[in-house]
Motif scaffolding. Sequence first.
Motif, PDB file in Angstrom:
ATOM      1  N   LEU A  21       6.127   6.806   6.250  1.00  0.00           N
ATOM      2  CA  LEU A  21       6.741   6.162   7.412  1.00  0.00           C
ATOM      3  C   LEU A  21       7.505   7.182   8.251  1.00  0.00           C
ATOM      4  O   LEU A  21       7.373   7.224   9.473  1.00  0.00           O
ATOM      5  N   LEU A  22       8.293   8.008   7.604  1.00  0.00           N
ATOM      6  CA  LEU A  22       9.098   9.004   8.315  1.00  0.00           C
ATOM      7  C   LEU A  22       8.233  10.020   9.050  1.00  0.00           C
ATOM      8  O   LEU A  22       8.602  10.512  10.117  1.00  0.00           O
ATOM      9  N   LEU A  23       7.066  10.320   8.508  1.00  0.00           N
ATOM     10  CA  LEU A  23       6.184  11.322   9.122  1.00  0.00           C
ATOM     11  C   LEU A  23       5.108  10.707  10.009  1.00  0.00           C
ATOM     12  O   LEU A  23       4.290  11.427  10.579  1.00  0.00           O
ATOM     13  N   LEU A  24       5.120   9.400  10.159  1.00  0.00           N
ATOM     14  CA  LEU A  24       4.069   8.684  10.880  1.00  0.00           C
ATOM     15  C   LEU A  24       3.821   9.227  12.289  1.00  0.00           C
ATOM     16  O   LEU A  24       2.687   9.406  12.696  1.00  0.00           O
ATOM     17  N   ASP A  25       4.866   9.496  13.018  1.00  0.00           N
ATOM     18  CA  ASP A  25       4.720   9.933  14.408  1.00  0.00           C
ATOM     19  C   ASP A  25       4.715  11.448  14.561  1.00  0.00           C
ATOM     20  O   ASP A  25       4.783  11.963  15.663  1.00  0.00           O
ATOM     21  N   LYS A  26       4.633  12.166  13.460  1.00  0.00           N
ATOM     22  CA  LYS A  26       4.620  13.622  13.509  1.00  0.00           C
ATOM     23  C   LYS A  26       3.176  14.093  13.644  1.00  0.00           C
ATOM     24  O   LYS A  26       2.315  13.682  12.882  1.00  0.00           O
ATOM     25  N   LYS A  89      12.680  -2.389   6.502  1.00  0.00           N
ATOM     26  CA  LYS A  89      12.140  -3.432   7.378  1.00  0.00           C
ATOM     27  C   LYS A  89      10.854  -2.937   8.039  1.00  0.00           C
ATOM     28  O   LYS A  89       9.903  -3.695   8.193  1.00  0.00           O
ATOM     29  N   GLN A  90      10.812  -1.652   8.416  1.00  0.00           N
ATOM     30  CA  GLN A  90       9.596  -1.078   8.990  1.00  0.00           C
ATOM     31  C   GLN A  90       8.443  -1.111   7.988  1.00  0.00           C
ATOM     32  O   GLN A  90       7.312  -1.420   8.343  1.00  0.00           O
ATOM     33  N   LEU A  91       8.742  -0.792   6.732  1.00  0.00           N
ATOM     34  CA  LEU A  91       7.704  -0.845   5.694  1.00  0.00           C
ATOM     35  C   LEU A  91       7.195  -2.266   5.516  1.00  0.00           C
ATOM     36  O   LEU A  91       5.989  -2.500   5.412  1.00  0.00           O
ATOM     37  N   CYS A  92       8.110  -3.217   5.472  1.00  0.00           N
ATOM     38  CA  CYS A  92       7.711  -4.618   5.297  1.00  0.00           C
ATOM     39  C   CYS A  92       6.875  -5.102   6.483  1.00  0.00           C
ATOM     40  O   CYS A  92       5.872  -5.790   6.297  1.00  0.00           O
ATOM     41  N   ALA A  93       7.291  -4.748   7.681  1.00  0.00           N
ATOM     42  CA  ALA A  93       6.544  -5.160   8.872  1.00  0.00           C
ATOM     43  C   ALA A  93       5.136  -4.583   8.853  1.00  0.00           C
ATOM     44  O   ALA A  93       4.173  -5.254   9.229  1.00  0.00           O
ATOM     45  N   ALA A  94       4.995  -3.340   8.397  1.00  0.00           N
ATOM     46  CA  ALA A  94       3.672  -2.713   8.319  1.00  0.00           C
ATOM     47  C   ALA A  94       2.768  -3.451   7.336  1.00  0.00           C
ATOM     48  O   ALA A  94       1.551  -3.488   7.504  1.00  0.00           O
ATOM     49  N   GLU A  95       3.369  -4.039   6.320  1.00  0.00           N
ATOM     50  CA  GLU A  95       2.600  -4.789   5.318  1.00  0.00           C
ATOM     51  C   GLU A  95       2.469  -6.263   5.673  1.00  0.00           C
ATOM     52  O   GLU A  95       1.848  -7.022   4.950  1.00  0.00           O
TER      53      GLU A  95
END
Length: 119
Positions: A21-26, A89-95
């Motif tokens: 998640l932290l590296l997603l936009d890298k 919350k970002q992880l949950c939303a992705a799932e």
Amino acid sequence: GLACVTPGDPRADERDELVRLLLLDKAGESPSEVWMAHVVAAGCMGAAHLWEDLGLTCRGELNALMRRNFPSLAARNVKDMKWKRFLYKQLCAAEGIYTCRAPSCEVCTDYHVCFGPAQ
């Protein structure tokens, strides 16, 4: 302090998801970006506020760290949600998992738990 997650530990998958998640936009992660993602993910494994688990002196320092190292992700935290909650919350939303029962954060009785001014 930081919680140690060793290979085979069931929390290793959780840590790896946080790193992704932290590296997603890298675009092309540098070794230092990957290292910082692992540091923040390890901090999320702790029981205290993320800024405390990372050994920072206040939440403002964590805000600066996130803006500097993960600017695209930090830009999505428009309502100043506490970082550990925001990341999960970002992880949950992705799932596609939405466990909050409130129709919006603003009407939730736990609003003060998730959001707040920098400490």
